[in-house]
Enzyme design. Structure first.
Site, PDB file in Angstrom:
ATOM      1  N   ASP A  92      -3.143  -7.218  -4.033  1.00  0.00           N
ATOM      2  CA  ASP A  92      -1.756  -6.793  -3.975  1.00  0.00           C
ATOM      3  C   ASP A  92      -1.111  -7.322  -2.703  1.00  0.00           C
ATOM      4  OD1 ASP A  92       0.654  -4.904  -4.249  1.00  0.00           O
ATOM      5  OD2 ASP A  92      -0.602  -4.255  -5.921  1.00  0.00           O
ATOM      6  N   HIS A 152       3.919  -1.967  -1.517  1.00  0.00           N
ATOM      7  CA  HIS A 152       3.390  -1.845  -2.875  1.00  0.00           C
ATOM      8  C   HIS A 152       1.869  -1.666  -2.896  1.00  0.00           C
ATOM      9  CE1 HIS A 152       2.485  -3.285  -7.027  1.00  0.00           C
ATOM     10  NE2 HIS A 152       3.664  -2.765  -7.314  1.00  0.00           N
ATOM     11  N   SER A 332       2.740  -0.806 -12.506  1.00  0.00           N
ATOM     12  CA  SER A 332       1.958  -0.983 -11.275  1.00  0.00           C
ATOM     13  C   SER A 332       1.331   0.321 -10.813  1.00  0.00           C
ATOM     14  CB  SER A 332       2.861  -1.508 -10.155  1.00  0.00           C
ATOM     15  OG  SER A 332       3.165  -2.860 -10.329  1.00  0.00           O
TER      16      SER A 332
END
Length: 734
Positions: A92, A152, A332
């Protein structure tokens, strides 16, 4: 371009098709090389022996407190299943490795962040190089990421393995709070709106080549002894309705699978009903879509035949850099729930292959639009139920006997603590409502929780010819009372009989959960003699563990009378299930407890024989996990829907229930019945019989949602019928 060759021996020839300095990346284990190629180079590669595929190195976008109990991860944690002894790789935007949510459990780091001037891309590795490995290399709070939105990856890692124990302000632990984390940064910084979108630059995107390098790093770590069980990729691009097994990442995903590592990938956030993004479309990956906390499909989630699992992904609160917390939504957020679930299952089943662990999640999950939403506690601990709210307890009790309710008036009726019912925590009662009007009076009865406003719909419709009955799940008010409204200009005589109840809390005893069955005819037009009895033995049930059974009963006689359904060997009950009138079918729903010899008495209190047909539609059990009852204030579903003779009415329930408890009101000009059609090709079951009198007649049904997400009612009469539907209960796995 990412060039996949048949073997690693073919790589030098492929690399030789371009000029020196245009080989961007060569992997150590996988037969893949990333090249900068012009049109002439593409032509050479097309004719190169051993070249399997050539694809553009496209950038991809990054695609707890409520969701953890929803999937049962709090139960697995309480059982000591925390993912201890496992690791999950998060490919990520990096991870805030010093965030207290992770407590030193980031055990390995790497960064693969290509810089490419043609794309306006620069590296996010802390030291500024395209590749960096070792401590600090994937720390999203250092280097270029410190001034960008690289939250994220930290958020994703927190869902997988955050540990909130003793941490003030934390939203709750992640799925596997003792699992270790391998943080792999695979994103680059982009400056161009051509890639970021209007007014979105700068942004972070991930090259396929970076993901390939990251997957190979995970494989290397696994082969060197790191106990990796899953690699999470919450990223993707494109839309695919069929497997994309020519994708260059397929080889890496396959090698990880062979090494015992599941590659868990977000399905994408474009809301497509029949497509997922790449690389979720790779057949050997685990593609994950997003659901809401009410078990509806998130409106942004891709889904369809390529989807393997659903998990919660809407408004998930997890960690972000700066020792903070924030909500995010997307597939996600759904994918790391599944990656963490693999860690928990690996701890429980250390020798099971990935396919078996995936199968456990699919077999025990809650079906939503044909795909399982993970239910981790069932997958890890088995599906034997534990005490909980909404479970059904059988008890027959009369709470109102031959009471007159005045015209257009409402009566408040105590339920909790009455006739042996629990004094506190009563959530609902299975209530048989029986009413008869005086003289030529017709009317209806509404039943609803004390303290609520009166609903639009009615539980039973009555006239003066006989006692009309209907059994519904009636929600009880917080004060332990219900309200009963007589909707008529004349008084009505009323009887209220409880056949069972649910609670709003767990008690020491496990109650019944409901298991729906395809309708099975267990008695077909059998004759019950006048003043006589028939002992019913229901077939098609488990040999043990059946507490009560759900029955749809149809009665027709040449004279009037009453029918009672009760356990064999028990005392003849005072209350009747239903009255029947001469030469007119009567249909009713009941929940009956098998008695001695697993038999159920059907007693005819009438002066002539009566013909009885019984369909078995499900059972309550404490021996396996079924559906619990969530009673609601009666709410309209449909009004005055005309179903033509032989026609059907279809509707799609919202928020993902497993079944609905519905009253069905029917009004026709010729006699007939409204049926429930539980499956596309399966048998139907009668819900309500209507007459050629132009009056409303009500029935009740526990209607399972079909695999296509619908509930279908059919008119088996010879003329059109007007139908109304009201919701009394939603049945769910939790």
């Amino acid at each position: 371009m990412n060039v996949v060759t048949a073997t690693r021996a073919d790589l030098p020839a492929a690399a030789g098709s371009v000029a020196a300095g245009r080989v961007l990346q060569t992997l150590a284990k996988l037969p893949i090389v990333t090249l900068r190629v012009d049109s002439a180079g593409l032509a050479r590669l097309a004719g190169q022996p051993g070249v399997v595929s050539v694809t553009e190195d496209k950038p991809s976008r990054p695609v707890l407190a409520d969701s953890i109990p929803l999937i049962g991860a709090h139960r697995t944690r309480a059982a000591g299943l925390t993912g201890k002894g496992t690791a999950v790789a998060v490919l990520d935007t990096g991870v805030a490795t010093r965030h207290p949510f992770f407590r030193g459990r980031v055990v390995a780091e790497a960064c693969f962040s290509p810089a490419d001037p043609d794309y306006g891309a620069t590296s996010l590795c802390p030291d500024g190089t395209p590749q960096q490995q070792g401590p600090g290399s994937a720390d999203s709070e250092t280097g270029p990421c410190a001034t960008l939105d690289c939250a994220h990856g930290t958020h994703v890692a927190g869902i997988v393995a955050g540990n909130a124990e003793g941490l003030a302000g934390a939203p709750g632990s992640g799925v596997a709070p003792a699992a270790n984390i391998v943080a792999v940064q695979v994103f680059s910084r982009f400056e161009s709106e051509d890639f970021c979108g209007v007014d979105e630059a700068p942004c972070v995107l991930s090259f396929t080549s970076a993901q390939l390098a990251g997957l190979e790093k995970v494989l290397t770590l696994r082969e060197s002894g790191t106990p990796l069980v899953a690699a999470n990729l919450s990223l993707g691009n494109g839309l695919f309705t069929a497997p994309c097994d020519s994708d260059p990442r397929k080889g890496a995903i396959d090698k990880l699978l062979a090494a015992g590592v599941a590659t868990v990938i977000a399905a994408g956030n474009r809301g497509y009903p029949d497509a997922v993004s790449a690389p979720a479309c790779v057949s050997s990956a685990v593609a994950v879509g997003s659901t809401t906390k009410d078990d509806g499909v998130s409106d942004f989630s891709n889904r369809g035949p390529l989807l393997d699992l659903f998990a919660p992904g809407s408004d998930i609160v997890s960690a972000i850099p700066g020792n903070q917390w924030a909500p995010m939504s997307g597939t996600s957020m759904a994918a790391p729930h599944v990656a963490g679930a693999f860690a928990v299952l690996r701890q429980k089943f250390p020798q099971a292959p990935v396919a078996d662990l995936l199968g456990k999640l699919q077999d025990t999950g809650k079906p939503i639009e044909g795909t399982a939403r993970i239910q981790l506690d069932d997958a890890a601990l088995g599906v034997i139920p534990r005490p909980g709210p909404g479970q059904y307890f059988y008890q027959r009790a009369r709470i109102l006997d031959n009471v007159q309710v005045s015209a257009n008036s409402t009566m408040t009726v105590p339920v909790a603590g009455v006739a042996g019912l629990p004094a506190t925590g009563l959530a609902s009662v299975a209530l048989n409502i029986s009413a008869r009007g005086a003289w030529f009076n017709t009317g209806s009865i509404a039943v609803y929780p004390s303290g609520d406003t009166a609903p639009e719909g009615n539980a039973v419709n009555y006239d003066s010819t006989h006692v009309a009955s209907n059994l519904v799940f009636a929600k009880v008010g917080s004060d332990g009372k219900i309200q009963v409204a007589n909707r008529s200009g004349q008084p009505v005589t009323l009887y209220l009989d409880v056949h069972g109840y649910t609670l709003d809390h767990a008690v020491a005893t496990i109650g019944g959960t409901y298991v729906a069955l395809p309708p099975t005819r267990v008695a077909n037009r059998i004759s019950v003699p006048a003043w006589g009895n028939y002992e019913l033995v229901a077939t098609g049930l488990p040999a043990t563990g059946v507490n009560e059974i759900a029955l749809a009963v149809r009665v027709k006689g040449t004279a009037g009378g009453t029918i009672r359904v009760y356990p064999s060997g028990e005392v003849y009950p005072a209350e009747a299930n239903a009255d029947y009138v001469a030469n007119t079918p009567t249909q009713f729903f009941t929940i009956a407890k098998p008695g001695s010899g697993k038999k159920i008495n059907i007693h005819n209190l009438g002066g002539s024989p009566v013909e009885v047909t019984v369909d078995l539609t499900g059972y309550y059990t404490a021996a396996q996990r079924g559906w619990i009852v969530n009673a609601v204030r009666p709410a309209p579903v449909a009004r005055d829907v005309t179903i033509p003779a032989g026609g059907a009415y279809t509707f799609r329930p919202q928020n993902g229930p497993s079944a609905l408890g519905l009253t069905v009101t029917a009004r026709g000009t010729a006699a007939g019945a409204v049926e429930l059609v539980p499956n596309v090709n399966g048998p139907a079951v009668n819900v309500v019989a209507y007459r050629a009198d132009g009056l409303d007649h009500a029935g009740f049904v526990l209607a399972p949602v079909r695999p296509d997400g619908t509930i279908v009612l059919k008119n088996n009469g010879t003329s059109p019928v007007k139908v109304g539907l009201d919701l009394y209960a939603s049945l769910t796995t939790r």
